[in-house]
Design an enzyme around this catalytic site. Structure first.
Site, PDB file in Angstrom:
ATOM      1  N   ARG A 169       0.824  -1.207   0.000  1.00 23.92           N
ATOM      2  CA  ARG A 169       0.000   0.000   0.000  1.00 23.92           C
ATOM      3  C   ARG A 169       0.860   1.259   0.000  1.00 23.92           C
ATOM      4  O   ARG A 169       0.309   2.362  -0.009  1.00 23.92           O
ATOM      5  CB  ARG A 169      -0.875   0.007   1.244  1.00 23.92           C
ATOM      6  CG  ARG A 169      -2.293  -0.530   1.031  1.00 23.92           C
ATOM      7  CD  ARG A 169      -2.965  -0.537   2.390  1.00 23.92           C
ATOM      8  NE  ARG A 169      -4.384  -0.420   2.350  1.00 23.92           N
ATOM      9  CZ  ARG A 169      -5.214  -1.448   2.491  1.00 23.92           C
ATOM     10  NH1 ARG A 169      -4.763  -2.674   2.598  1.00 23.92           N
ATOM     11  NH2 ARG A 169      -6.513  -1.251   2.527  1.00 23.92           N
ATOM     12  N   ARG A 207     -17.942  -3.703   9.951  1.00 24.49           N
ATOM     13  CA  ARG A 207     -16.553  -3.437  10.341  1.00 24.49           C
ATOM     14  C   ARG A 207     -16.452  -2.045  10.955  1.00 24.49           C
ATOM     15  O   ARG A 207     -17.031  -1.102  10.418  1.00 24.49           O
ATOM     16  CB  ARG A 207     -15.643  -3.519   9.108  1.00 24.49           C
ATOM     17  CG  ARG A 207     -15.049  -4.883   8.887  1.00 24.49           C
ATOM     18  CD  ARG A 207     -14.346  -4.982   7.572  1.00 24.49           C
ATOM     19  NE  ARG A 207     -13.302  -3.970   7.357  1.00 24.49           N
ATOM     20  CZ  ARG A 207     -12.476  -3.965   6.315  1.00 24.49           C
ATOM     21  NH1 ARG A 207     -12.555  -4.924   5.407  1.00 24.49           N
ATOM     22  NH2 ARG A 207     -11.573  -3.029   6.185  1.00 24.49           N
TER      23      ARG A 207
HETATM   24  P1  AMP Z   1      -8.416  -3.744   4.157  1.00 26.35           P
HETATM   25  O1  AMP Z   1      -9.143  -4.895   4.751  1.00 26.35           O
HETATM   26  O2  AMP Z   1      -7.463  -4.137   3.077  1.00 26.35           O
HETATM   27  O3  AMP Z   1      -9.352  -2.619   3.731  1.00 26.35           O
HETATM   28  O4  AMP Z   1      -7.494  -3.145   5.332  1.00 26.35           O
HETATM   29  C1  AMP Z   1      -8.078  -2.628   6.510  1.00 26.35           C
HETATM   30  C2  AMP Z   1      -7.078  -1.771   7.266  1.00 26.35           C
HETATM   31  O5  AMP Z   1      -5.935  -2.563   7.627  1.00 26.35           O
HETATM   32  C3  AMP Z   1      -6.504  -0.594   6.497  1.00 26.35           C
HETATM   33  O6  AMP Z   1      -7.355   0.533   6.541  1.00 26.35           O
HETATM   34  C4  AMP Z   1      -5.177  -0.365   7.259  1.00 26.35           C
HETATM   35  O7  AMP Z   1      -5.407   0.287   8.485  1.00 26.35           O
HETATM   36  C5  AMP Z   1      -4.741  -1.790   7.571  1.00 26.35           C
HETATM   37  N1  AMP Z   1      -3.889  -2.354   6.484  1.00 26.35           N
HETATM   38  C6  AMP Z   1      -4.181  -3.421   5.682  1.00 26.35           C
HETATM   39  N2  AMP Z   1      -3.181  -3.659   4.817  1.00 26.35           N
HETATM   40  C7  AMP Z   1      -2.234  -2.718   5.061  1.00 26.35           C
HETATM   41  C8  AMP Z   1      -0.968  -2.412   4.481  1.00 26.35           C
HETATM   42  N3  AMP Z   1      -0.472  -3.122   3.457  1.00 26.35           N
HETATM   43  N4  AMP Z   1      -0.271  -1.362   5.004  1.00 26.35           N
HETATM   44  C9  AMP Z   1      -0.757  -0.635   6.026  1.00 26.35           C
HETATM   45  N5  AMP Z   1      -1.947  -0.852   6.605  1.00 26.35           N
HETATM   46  C10 AMP Z   1      -2.686  -1.892   6.131  1.00 26.35           C
END
Ligand code: AMP
Length: 219
Positions: free
Chosen positions: A88, A160
């Protein structure tokens, strides 16, 4: 096949990564799911990540890079893998390239699943997730067979914490500021494919399969 799925929150990365993983019989590594699981289990990682996630911020790079490097080295990733939500940031992308190089492999494709902001907010506000098994539903687009209950395991569905409106805006901001630059990063390396994420799940999947079957520049 080694793939990463990028795109704004709510673009459908998780849903499509799961379908692609099943189709190709390779593991899906969802960093968001790993962090949510750690929060549920109240591990050190979970407690470290909680504040960032609840604020809609990214978890620090060094934490994320360590988790993914460890996961990629497990034997089930040998035939390939799909990353959902990693990298990311540019430092995460550099670390991924280094980890894969040390394993004697590299990324085949970086797919960016695209969706306009209005659609993202509609999707995230209706999203519900099973507390027990993590399966996702949508109140309008993919409703559970019984309200409030998971259609797969019968567990309780919930929203969530980071899908509430204020946090969604913070997540979109983090995406625009930190993740969008990755598109140019992968474009410069010939790995980027942008896929329209709007439309029925099956239709988007067909678009992705077409892109994957065209293959990677190294094939
Ligand atoms: P997601 O389920 O992919 O939308 O991720 C949910 C949350 O997890 C994000 O808003 C971040 O706070 C954290 N997160 C997930 N993947 C990453 C990553 N590669 N780098 C930093 N934070 C992450």
């Amino acid at each position: 096949m080694t793939l990463t799925m990028m795109g704004p929150p709510g673009a459908g990365k998780g849903t499509q990564a799961k379908l692609l993983g099943e189709k190709f019989g390779i593991p899906v590594i969802s960093t968001g799911e790993i962090l949510r699981e750690a929060m549920r289990a109240r591990t050190v990682l979970g407690e470290q990540a909680r504040g960032f996630m609840e604020a809609g911020d990214l978890v620090p790079d060094d934490v994320m890079i360590g988790i993914v490097a460890e996961r990629l080295r497990r034997p089930d990733c040998q035939p390939g893998f799909i990353l959902d939500g990693f990298p990311r940031t540019v430092p995460q992308a550099d670390a991924l390239a280094a980890t894969l190089a040390a394993m004697g492999t590299r990324l085949d494709l970086a797919i960016s699943l695209d969706a306009p902001e209005q659609e993202i907010i509609r999707r995230l506000s209706g999203r519900r997730v099973c507390r027990a098994c993590g399966q996702g539903f949508h109140l309008l687009y993919d409703p559970p067979p019984h309200p409030g209950r998971c259609g797969r395991c019968g567990g309780e569905l919930h929203q969530r914490e980071d899908d509430v409106e204020g946090t969604v805006r913070a997540r979109l901001h983090a995406y625009q500021e930190k993740t969008l630059p990755l598109l140019a990063y992968y474009e410069a390396r010939g790995l980027l494919r942008v896929v329209d994420g709007v439309g029925p799940i099956e239709e988007v999947l067909q678009r992705l399969l077409a892109v994957v079957s065209e293959g990677s520049p190294r094939a």
